[in-house]
Design a protein around this motif. Structure first.
Motif: not given
Length: 479
Positions: A310-321, A335-338, A388-397
């Motif tokens: 059970e994995i969640l990716f949390v992305l930043s809106a500053n990432l490139s396409i 099979q993770a959520k984004v 498992l939460v994978i945070i990529i450059d997102n400072n919400y937390f």
């Protein structure tokens, strides 16, 4: 559509819009024409007289900035006669100008310096004891310093404040060679775009307090990029330098012309945001808050991906396409959520009706293109059910760190987000916004490509390189 007519410039035939200004055609064709007061964003003023040209059939030279194009015009910008006229005008500009090029912060980017070198005034006819002196080093507000002695009274700065920002802080005071630029009593230069007057100034009269005496411009390298301060995506030049034994460092942002997005300008907050790039960098990977090496970091990420379903990716809106696509592909394999949920990056007080957007991210539009959810309900449901939460450059937390309680966390940041990193099982440094290349979509749905020329300052490189390593391990291993 305006009527096109034939004209001749220095013997070359070309087409131009009837009635348009001659100087615009010359500039668009990269035909050298000296000028101080004219600027395509500010229009004609006609006070410096430097853009003189010869037009066949005219009794005397004409200024190109106030000459409408007509059919059959034969124009000369070169030749002994017209060049002597421009030299005489330039000599008048130099009469009261200080001889301080070696200490002037504009040296290397000064139009007066360039025109002087072209004209060859190697012997002065001016008695320096009779020069008119003006006040120097005046702080007029908004990180701008004024040296009145260097001013050529082009009035670009005055017209910018009156015509573009509509704030009218600057004006021309007194007359003749005693004239100077100044602010009105009790009204310092103070608007969100004030530092654009530094770029507009063709000489060293207006300089940036932020950049002043930090670097000589001929030591700097530049590449084209976009500002990531908001969704407008203003085009900029990134001036950087890698000094010996030091990391590659950005010294300033300058607006770059894009008539479809930011024209010639950018806001002061975006201009000064390069400080965020240089400061507070995250450079060493951490495993349970202890420093570790690159290979150990990648191995442990792989182990976490292998043992958690059970994995969640949390992305930043500053990432490139490209980064978002790669992360989407990795999540699909797992099979993770984004999610791109990041409401904290909106600031309604920041936006205006010019160049500042309330969405303070560079690429939120890409979420829609890639069908990445920003829905709050989705985010809450997925986060609740994730181990498992994978945070990529997102400072919400940073302001919602309790949401990560009892979760395993992998975080990837270019800069230190203290609470998120402290609560991460694995924390990975990644390349910053200006150290990587990629594509971004601005608020007007315009795609822009950035190709970085900065040298990477972290051991793991870009998100893309990390993902490629993980994909290779996944293909060779089992999940």
């Amino acid at each position: 559509m305006s009527e096109m007519v034939e004209i001749t410039v220095n013997g070359a035939q070309m087409q131009a819009s009837k009635g348009s200004l001659l100087i615009d055609k010359l500039l668009d064709e990269n035909i050298h024409i000296p000028h101080f007061c004219y600027h395509q964003a500010l229009g004609k003023d006609g006070n410096c007289r430097m853009c003189m040209v010869e037009i066949e059939g005219q009794k005397r030279p004409q200024i190109a900035c106030d000459t409408p194009i007509k059919s059959g015009m034969n124009i000369r910008t070169k030749g002994e006669n017209i060049e002597k006229v421009r030299r005489d005008i330039l000599e008048l500009q130099l009469i009261n100008h200080p001889i301080d090029c070696p200490t002037c912060d504009q040296a290397g980017e000064c139009k007066l310096q360039d025109y002087y070198m072209e004209s060859g005034f190697y012997e002065s006819r001016v008695n320096i004891d009779n020069k008119t002196n003006h006040e120097k080093r005046i702080d007029i507000g908004s990180n701008v310093m004024l040296d009145r002695e260097r001013c050529v009274l082009c009035t670009r700065c005055v017209r910018f404040c009156s015509d573009i920002t509509k704030t009218s802080e600057l004006g021309v005071i007194h007359r003749s060679d005693h004239s100077y630029i100044g602010t009105f009593p009790g009204r310092p230069l103070d608007n969100p775009y004030a530092m654009n007057v530094v770029d507009l100034c063709p000489v060293g009269a207006l300089t940036s307090k932020d950049f002043r005496f930090k670097q000589r411009v001929w030591f700097l390298e530049s590449f084209d990029a976009i500002c990531n301060g908001c969704a407008k995506g203003c085009n900029i030049s990134v001036d950087h330098r890698k000094e010996k034994y030091k990391d590659d460092q950005i010294f300033r942002f300058r607006p770059r012309v894009n008539k479809n997005i930011n024209t010639w300008f950018m806001c002061d907050e975006g201009r000064l945001s390069y400080h965020n790039e240089n400061n507070n960098r995250f450079l060493t990977p951490l495993l349970n808050n202890k420093e570790t090496n690159v290979s150990n970091t990648i191995t442990n990420i792989f182990k976490e991906l292998s043992t958690n379903k059970e994995i969640l990716f949390v992305l930043s809106a500053n990432l490139s396409i490209e980064e978002m696509q790669n992360l989407n592909n990795l999540a699909s394999k797992l099979q993770a959520k984004v999610t791109g949920f990041s409401p904290n990056t909106y600031d309604e007080s920041f936006g205006d009706d010019y160049l500042r957007n309330s969405d303070k991210t560079a690429n939120r539009k890409a979420f829609k293109e890639l069908e990445i959810s920003e829905n709050e309900d989705d985010f809450n449901n997925w986060l609740t059910n994730s181990k498992l939460v994978i945070i990529i450059d997102n400072n919400y937390f940073e302001e919602n760190i309790d949401l990560l309680k009892d979760k395993k966390v992998i975080s990837m940041f270019s800069h230190i987000n203290s609470k998120t990193i402290e609560n991460s099982n694995i924390a990975i440094p990644i390349s910053s916004f200006y150290e990587k290349s990629g594509t971004y979509i601005n608020t007007d749905s315009i795609k822009q490509k950035v190709v970085s020329k900065m040298k990477k300052n972290n051991p793991l490189g870009t998100i893309t390189s990390i993902i490629e390593n993980l994909k290779e391990m996944i293909e060779k291993g089992t999940l």
